[in-house]
Design a protein around this motif. Sequence first.
Motif, PDB file in Angstrom:
ATOM      1  N   CYS A  36      -2.980 -11.259   8.885  1.00 31.83           N
ATOM      2  CA  CYS A  36      -1.755 -10.455   8.920  1.00 31.83           C
ATOM      3  C   CYS A  36      -1.905  -9.375   7.848  1.00 31.83           C
ATOM      4  O   CYS A  36      -2.104  -9.683   6.677  1.00 31.83           O
ATOM      5  N   THR A  37      -1.833  -8.125   8.273  1.00 32.03           N
ATOM      6  CA  THR A  37      -1.964  -7.004   7.351  1.00 32.03           C
ATOM      7  C   THR A  37      -0.623  -6.277   7.249  1.00 32.03           C
ATOM      8  O   THR A  37      -0.101  -5.800   8.254  1.00 32.03           O
ATOM      9  N   CYS A  38      -0.083  -6.237   6.040  1.00 31.73           N
ATOM     10  CA  CYS A  38       1.177  -5.533   5.781  1.00 31.73           C
ATOM     11  C   CYS A  38       0.871  -4.285   4.960  1.00 31.73           C
ATOM     12  O   CYS A  38       0.233  -4.379   3.911  1.00 31.73           O
ATOM     13  N   THR A  39       1.312  -3.138   5.470  1.00 33.86           N
ATOM     14  CA  THR A  39       1.072  -1.874   4.782  1.00 33.86           C
ATOM     15  C   THR A  39       2.380  -1.114   4.593  1.00 33.86           C
ATOM     16  O   THR A  39       3.282  -1.182   5.426  1.00 33.86           O
ATOM     17  N   THR A  40       2.448  -0.422   3.487  1.00 32.14           N
ATOM     18  CA  THR A  40       3.566   0.473   3.202  1.00 32.14           C
ATOM     19  C   THR A  40       2.973   1.810   2.793  1.00 32.14           C
ATOM     20  O   THR A  40       2.133   1.873   1.896  1.00 32.14           O
ATOM     21  N   ASP A  41       3.374   2.874   3.494  1.00 37.84           N
ATOM     22  CA  ASP A  41       2.898   4.213   3.150  1.00 37.84           C
ATOM     23  C   ASP A  41       3.589   4.692   1.878  1.00 37.84           C
ATOM     24  O   ASP A  41       4.658   4.205   1.515  1.00 37.84           O
ATOM     25  N   ALA A  42       2.970   5.638   1.201  1.00 33.70           N
ATOM     26  CA  ALA A  42       3.577   6.236   0.009  1.00 33.70           C
ATOM     27  C   ALA A  42       4.854   6.972   0.409  1.00 33.70           C
ATOM     28  O   ALA A  42       4.937   7.561   1.488  1.00 33.70           O
ATOM     29  N   TYR A  43       5.856   6.914  -0.459  1.00 33.38           N
ATOM     30  CA  TYR A  43       7.120   7.608  -0.209  1.00 33.38           C
ATOM     31  C   TYR A  43       7.808   7.871  -1.538  1.00 33.38           C
ATOM     32  O   TYR A  43       7.419   7.341  -2.573  1.00 33.38           O
ATOM     33  N   SER A  44       8.817   8.719  -1.500  1.00 31.46           N
ATOM     34  CA  SER A  44       9.589   9.030  -2.709  1.00 31.46           C
ATOM     35  C   SER A  44      11.019   8.547  -2.521  1.00 31.46           C
ATOM     36  O   SER A  44      11.599   8.700  -1.450  1.00 31.46           O
ATOM     37  N   ALA A  45      11.570   7.984  -3.596  1.00 36.15           N
ATOM     38  CA  ALA A  45      12.962   7.520  -3.577  1.00 36.15           C
ATOM     39  C   ALA A  45      13.562   7.786  -4.952  1.00 36.15           C
ATOM     40  O   ALA A  45      13.019   7.328  -5.960  1.00 36.15           O
ATOM     41  N   GLY A  46      14.641   8.536  -4.991  1.00 32.99           N
ATOM     42  CA  GLY A  46      15.305   8.814  -6.256  1.00 32.99           C
ATOM     43  C   GLY A  46      14.433   9.551  -7.246  1.00 32.99           C
ATOM     44  O   GLY A  46      14.525   9.331  -8.449  1.00 32.99           O
ATOM     45  N   GLY A  47      13.548  10.411  -6.740  1.00 37.99           N
ATOM     46  CA  GLY A  47      12.670  11.178  -7.616  1.00 37.99           C
ATOM     47  C   GLY A  47      11.449  10.402  -8.095  1.00 37.99           C
ATOM     48  O   GLY A  47      10.655  10.915  -8.875  1.00 37.99           O
ATOM     49  N   ILE A  48      11.289   9.180  -7.638  1.00 44.95           N
ATOM     50  CA  ILE A  48      10.140   8.359  -8.025  1.00 44.95           C
ATOM     51  C   ILE A  48       9.224   8.210  -6.819  1.00 44.95           C
ATOM     52  O   ILE A  48       9.679   7.880  -5.726  1.00 44.95           O
ATOM     53  N   THR A  49       7.932   8.441  -7.031  1.00 47.33           N
ATOM     54  CA  THR A  49       6.960   8.275  -5.956  1.00 47.33           C
ATOM     55  C   THR A  49       6.429   6.846  -5.974  1.00 47.33           C
ATOM     56  O   THR A  49       5.950   6.364  -7.001  1.00 47.33           O
ATOM     57  N   ILE A  50       6.541   6.202  -4.842  1.00 48.89           N
ATOM     58  CA  ILE A  50       6.029   4.840  -4.664  1.00 48.89           C
ATOM     59  C   ILE A  50       4.694   4.953  -3.943  1.00 48.89           C
ATOM     60  O   ILE A  50       4.612   5.569  -2.879  1.00 48.89           O
ATOM     61  N   GLU A  51       3.666   4.368  -4.524  1.00 50.84           N
ATOM     62  CA  GLU A  51       2.330   4.462  -3.935  1.00 50.84           C
ATOM     63  C   GLU A  51       2.185   3.536  -2.728  1.00 50.84           C
ATOM     64  O   GLU A  51       2.885   2.534  -2.605  1.00 50.84           O
ATOM     65  N   ALA A  52       1.258   3.889  -1.870  1.00 47.66           N
ATOM     66  CA  ALA A  52       0.960   3.082  -0.689  1.00 47.66           C
ATOM     67  C   ALA A  52       0.391   1.728  -1.106  1.00 47.66           C
ATOM     68  O   ALA A  52      -0.305   1.623  -2.127  1.00 47.66           O
ATOM     69  N   THR A  53       0.708   0.705  -0.323  1.00 45.23           N
ATOM     70  CA  THR A  53       0.170  -0.636  -0.581  1.00 45.23           C
ATOM     71  C   THR A  53      -0.315  -1.255   0.720  1.00 45.23           C
ATOM     72  O   THR A  53       0.133  -0.884   1.803  1.00 45.23           O
ATOM     73  N   SER A  54      -1.208  -2.195   0.573  1.00 48.20           N
ATOM     74  CA  SER A  54      -1.692  -2.962   1.724  1.00 48.20           C
ATOM     75  C   SER A  54      -1.982  -4.379   1.251  1.00 48.20           C
ATOM     76  O   SER A  54      -2.649  -4.579   0.234  1.00 48.20           O
ATOM     77  N   THR A  55      -1.460  -5.337   1.991  1.00 44.49           N
ATOM     78  CA  THR A  55      -1.666  -6.737   1.659  1.00 44.49           C
ATOM     79  C   THR A  55      -2.213  -7.455   2.883  1.00 44.49           C
ATOM     80  O   THR A  55      -1.641  -7.347   3.974  1.00 44.49           O
ATOM     81  N   VAL A  56      -3.295  -8.192   2.693  1.00 46.99           N
ATOM     82  CA  VAL A  56      -3.907  -8.932   3.793  1.00 46.99           C
ATOM     83  C   VAL A  56      -3.775 -10.423   3.498  1.00 46.99           C
ATOM     84  O   VAL A  56      -4.143 -10.887   2.418  1.00 46.99           O
ATOM     85  N   THR A  57      -3.232 -11.149   4.468  1.00 44.97           N
ATOM     86  CA  THR A  57      -3.100 -12.600   4.359  1.00 44.97           C
ATOM     87  C   THR A  57      -3.906 -13.213   5.498  1.00 44.97           C
ATOM     88  O   THR A  57      -3.837 -12.741   6.634  1.00 44.97           O
ATOM     89  N   GLU A  58      -4.669 -14.252   5.174  1.00 44.19           N
ATOM     90  CA  GLU A  58      -5.528 -14.870   6.178  1.00 44.19           C
ATOM     91  C   GLU A  58      -5.149 -16.325   6.405  1.00 44.19           C
ATOM     92  O   GLU A  58      -4.716 -17.013   5.491  1.00 44.19           O
ATOM     93  N   CYS A  59      -5.341 -16.752   7.620  1.00 46.45           N
ATOM     94  CA  CYS A  59      -5.211 -18.158   7.987  1.00 46.45           C
ATOM     95  C   CYS A  59      -6.572 -18.545   8.571  1.00 46.45           C
ATOM     96  O   CYS A  59      -6.871 -18.242   9.723  1.00 46.45           O
ATOM     97  N   LEU A  60      -7.412 -19.137   7.748  1.00 40.86           N
ATOM     98  CA  LEU A  60      -8.783 -19.452   8.152  1.00 40.86           C
ATOM     99  C   LEU A  60      -8.895 -20.916   8.532  1.00 40.86           C
ATOM    100  O   LEU A  60      -8.445 -21.801   7.805  1.00 40.86           O
ATOM    101  N   GLY A  61      -9.502 -21.184   9.676  1.00 43.66           N
ATOM    102  CA  GLY A  61      -9.688 -22.545  10.134  1.00 43.66           C
ATOM    103  C   GLY A  61      -8.381 -23.240  10.470  1.00 43.66           C
ATOM    104  O   GLY A  61      -8.241 -24.438  10.248  1.00 43.66           O
ATOM    105  N   CYS A  62      -7.441 -22.504  11.004  1.00 42.45           N
ATOM    106  CA  CYS A  62      -6.110 -23.043  11.280  1.00 42.45           C
ATOM    107  C   CYS A  62      -6.044 -23.694  12.655  1.00 42.45           C
ATOM    108  O   CYS A  62      -6.701 -23.260  13.593  1.00 42.45           O
ATOM    109  N   THR A  63      -5.202 -24.695  12.754  1.00 39.38           N
ATOM    110  CA  THR A  63      -4.939 -25.332  14.035  1.00 39.38           C
ATOM    111  C   THR A  63      -4.002 -24.450  14.842  1.00 39.38           C
ATOM    112  O   THR A  63      -3.431 -23.491  14.312  1.00 39.38           O
TER     113      THR A  63
END
Length: 85
Positions: A23-50
């Motif tokens: 499962c890959t969760c990504t957030t693009d960079a954006y600005s809110a209230g004059g603050i720039t939030i950088e892009a992020t990406s998080t990868v979660t794995e389920c290896l060898g799952c039933t």
Amino acid sequence: MKKVMFALFCIGGLASCTQDATCTCTTDAYSAGGITIEATSTVTECLGCTSDEIAEFETACTDADAVLQAAGAGIDGYNASCTLD
């Protein structure tokens, strides 16, 4: 008798098959209230799952996507998502 044992062995082997999921969760960079939030990406794995664990993992990924969408509601330029790979 050997054929019966072989068939049971094959069926038992299929019942214990495992899978991998990501499962890959990504957030693009954006600005809110004059603050720039950088892009992020998080990868979660389920290896060898039933199959039950895969179903729970997929539900969790879908739920995470819903949370990201709700978190960004009303924020201009906000773009985020979670996808199953």
